[in-house]
Write an enzyme that holds these catalytic residues in place. Structure first.
Site, PDB file in Angstrom:
ATOM      1  N   TRP A  92      33.560  17.239   0.610  1.00  0.00           N
ATOM      2  CA  TRP A  92      32.904  16.589  -0.525  1.00  0.00           C
ATOM      3  C   TRP A  92      31.460  16.268  -0.217  1.00  0.00           C
ATOM      4  O   TRP A  92      30.594  16.365  -1.087  1.00  0.00           O
ATOM      5  CB  TRP A  92      33.694  15.373  -1.001  1.00  0.00           C
ATOM      6  CG  TRP A  92      34.974  15.798  -1.653  1.00  0.00           C
ATOM      7  CD1 TRP A  92      36.238  15.581  -1.203  1.00  0.00           C
ATOM      8  CD2 TRP A  92      35.106  16.597  -2.846  1.00  0.00           C
ATOM      9  NE1 TRP A  92      37.153  16.187  -2.062  1.00  0.00           N
ATOM     10  CE2 TRP A  92      36.488  16.807  -3.053  1.00  0.00           C
ATOM     11  CE3 TRP A  92      34.195  17.164  -3.752  1.00  0.00           C
ATOM     12  CZ2 TRP A  92      36.988  17.544  -4.139  1.00  0.00           C
ATOM     13  CZ3 TRP A  92      34.691  17.898  -4.829  1.00  0.00           C
ATOM     14  CH2 TRP A  92      36.060  18.086  -5.009  1.00  0.00           C
ATOM     15  N   ASP A 139      29.974   8.013  -2.548  1.00  0.00           N
ATOM     16  CA  ASP A 139      31.028   8.635  -3.350  1.00  0.00           C
ATOM     17  C   ASP A 139      32.347   8.037  -2.872  1.00  0.00           C
ATOM     18  O   ASP A 139      32.811   8.334  -1.777  1.00  0.00           O
ATOM     19  CB  ASP A 139      31.001  10.155  -3.141  1.00  0.00           C
ATOM     20  CG  ASP A 139      32.152  10.870  -3.870  1.00  0.00           C
ATOM     21  OD1 ASP A 139      32.996  10.180  -4.488  1.00  0.00           O
ATOM     22  OD2 ASP A 139      32.192  12.115  -3.815  1.00  0.00           O
ATOM     23  N   LYS A 163      41.753   9.696  -9.077  1.00  0.00           N
ATOM     24  CA  LYS A 163      42.439   9.531  -7.794  1.00  0.00           C
ATOM     25  C   LYS A 163      43.148   8.174  -7.749  1.00  0.00           C
ATOM     26  O   LYS A 163      44.324   8.088  -7.501  1.00  0.00           O
ATOM     27  CB  LYS A 163      41.453   9.644  -6.627  1.00  0.00           C
ATOM     28  CG  LYS A 163      40.475  10.812  -6.701  1.00  0.00           C
ATOM     29  CD  LYS A 163      41.150  12.164  -6.546  1.00  0.00           C
ATOM     30  CE  LYS A 163      40.271  13.345  -6.911  1.00  0.00           C
ATOM     31  NZ  LYS A 163      39.045  13.509  -6.173  1.00  0.00           N
TER      32      LYS A 163
HETATM   33  C1  LIG Z   1      37.963  14.582  -6.308  1.00  0.00           C
HETATM   34  C2  LIG Z   1      36.663  14.277  -5.670  1.00  0.00           C
HETATM   35  C3  LIG Z   1      35.444  14.734  -6.201  1.00  0.00           C
HETATM   36  C4  LIG Z   1      35.370  15.632  -7.415  1.00  0.00           C
HETATM   37  O1  LIG Z   1      35.683  15.006  -8.563  1.00  0.00           O
HETATM   38  P1  LIG Z   1      35.535  15.795  -9.969  1.00  0.00           P
HETATM   39  O2  LIG Z   1      36.168  14.857 -10.915  1.00  0.00           O
HETATM   40  O3  LIG Z   1      36.263  17.090  -9.843  1.00  0.00           O
HETATM   41  O4  LIG Z   1      34.115  15.993 -10.244  1.00  0.00           O
HETATM   42  C5  LIG Z   1      34.286  14.383  -5.552  1.00  0.00           C
HETATM   43  N1  LIG Z   1      34.298  13.611  -4.459  1.00  0.00           N
HETATM   44  C6  LIG Z   1      35.438  13.151  -3.915  1.00  0.00           C
HETATM   45  C7  LIG Z   1      35.398  12.305  -2.695  1.00  0.00           C
HETATM   46  C8  LIG Z   1      36.658  13.468  -4.504  1.00  0.00           C
HETATM   47  O5  LIG Z   1      37.814  13.025  -3.977  1.00  0.00           O
END
Ligand SMILES: *Cc1c(COP(=O)(O)O)cnc(C)c1O
Length: 359
Positions: free
Chosen positions: A101, A171, A195
């Site tokens: 990521w 993030d 998530k």
């Molecule tokens: C799932 C995830 C993303 C991507 O999320 P999207 O909704 O597909 O844009 C980005 N960063 C992390 C840490 C994630 O777990």
């Protein structure tokens, strides 16, 4: 059959939340409408959005000088939206690269800025968080970007980086609300909802208000944090139903005792699984013990020829979506807030049984 869903995302939601949503599906609180049918400017939905924001502020103790935004575009969208909103007249962004990521964030940011990778865990195949002392930050970065829980690699910061006066941007898609955090240590926190928060389609942004005047003129209005903050995230139509479900999840978390209480449960769940993984040679988790994720636990079988049989047996016992990310293979158990410890216990029992049969 009792089913346990170990998906990395979109992921398991609390049963109580889904039941409540089902009860309210056709008629929300006597309004005669489903939340899906409500105008985002009507008093009913405004009350839902206000409550969701207030509860999120309570859960994370978000200071008043932070804006809370309910946006769209997901965390991948934010990979472009963050640089557009924070670069101002600076040219450089510092990144710490801890895995898949982080790599995606870096790649996207390169479209907008010069990228300095201040530290990278690539030398050990992204199995750890580089110690703060090793970070080579630039002198004039607009901000420092970290991914505090690498969902694919299963690597989590167990500490908050100190980067001085430079805004720290995180993030937190896959572990937000899994543990208390000190929001004031961050300039911006963002994450997709699917998530640990609610349905896909909602993106949370928590931003220090003093950082909201740095947006590039090209920033699209729908993603312009200051404009969205001034319009209570309603400059465009927000993802109303996703906000409603997230609000129910926030209420559920508060009823559990809040984030400190859910953290205790998450620690117990992760310990159960990692202790078992560490007790055997049959399975293996490659991540440095101090940096292991409480939310996403990747593991490999000693003999990968058994992977398909392992997954089939798991599914037959109601344990779903344990297949690892396609980029790393093996297995991954995502054990978010809504995964009860019974699910982790069932997984460990099955893993033990499978080992006995094949070990
Ligand atoms: C799932 C995830 C993303 C991507 O999320 P999207 O909704 O597909 O844009 C980005 N960063 C992390 C840490 C994630 O777990």
């Amino acid at each position: 059959m009792q089913v346990f869903n170990f998906s990395a995302g979109p992921a398991v939601l609390p049963k109580e939340v889904l039941k409540r949503a089902a009860d309210e599906m056709l008629d929300w609180h006597g309004s005669g409408m489903s939340v899906m049918e409500m105008s985002h400017r009507g008093k009913e939905f405004i009350s839902i959005a206000h409550k969701a924001e207030a509860d999120l502020r309570t859960l994370l103790a978000i200071p008043a000088d932070y804006a809370v935004l309910f946006l769209q575009g997901g965390a991948i969208g934010e990979n472009a939206i963050v640089p557009m909103n924070l670069l101002g007249d600076r040219k450089t962004i510092d990144f710490v690269n801890t895995g898949e990521w982080s790599k995606k964030s870096i790649k996207e940011a390169k479209k907008y800025a010069q990228v300095n990778v201040a530290a990278s865990a690539e030398d050990r195949n992204f199995t750890y968080v580089p110690a703060r002392e090793t970070w080579k930050l630039s002198k004039d970065a607009a901000y420092v970007h970290v991914c505090t829980n690498e969902t694919i690699g299963g690597v989590e910061y167990q500490w908050t980086p100190d980067v001085g006066n430079v805004p720290l941007v995180a993030d937190m898609s896959s572990h937000i609300l899994s543990r208390p955090i000190d929001v004031s240590r961050y300039g911006v926190i963002y994450g997709g909802a699917q998530k640990n928060v609610g349905p896909a389609g909602l993106t949370l942004v928590i931003a220090r208000r003093s950082l909201l005047d740095r947006a590039l003129p090209i920033t699209p209005s729908a993603f312009h944090w200051k404009e969205q903050a001034e319009n209570e995230s309603m400059l465009n139509t927000p993802p109303t139903y996703a906000i409603y479900i997230a609000g129910l999840v926030f209420e559920w978390l508060l009823a559990q005792g809040g984030v400190a209480a859910i953290e205790k449960k998450n620690i117990a769940k992760a310990k159960l699984l990692y202790d078992y993984l560490d007790s055997t040679e049959f399975y293996r988790n490659p991540v440095a013990k101090s940096d292991r994720s409480r939310m996403n636990v990747p593991f490999k079988l000693r003999d990968e020829k058994l992977d398909a049989e392992f997954l089939k047996g798991a599914e037959a016992r109601g344990m779903l979506q344990l297949k690892g990310h396609r980029s790393v293979g093996g297995m991954r158990a995502s054990i978010y807030n809504a995964m009860p410890i019974e699910g982790v216990q069932a997984l460990v029992n099955y893993m033990r049984e499978f080992e006995k049969r094949h070990g």
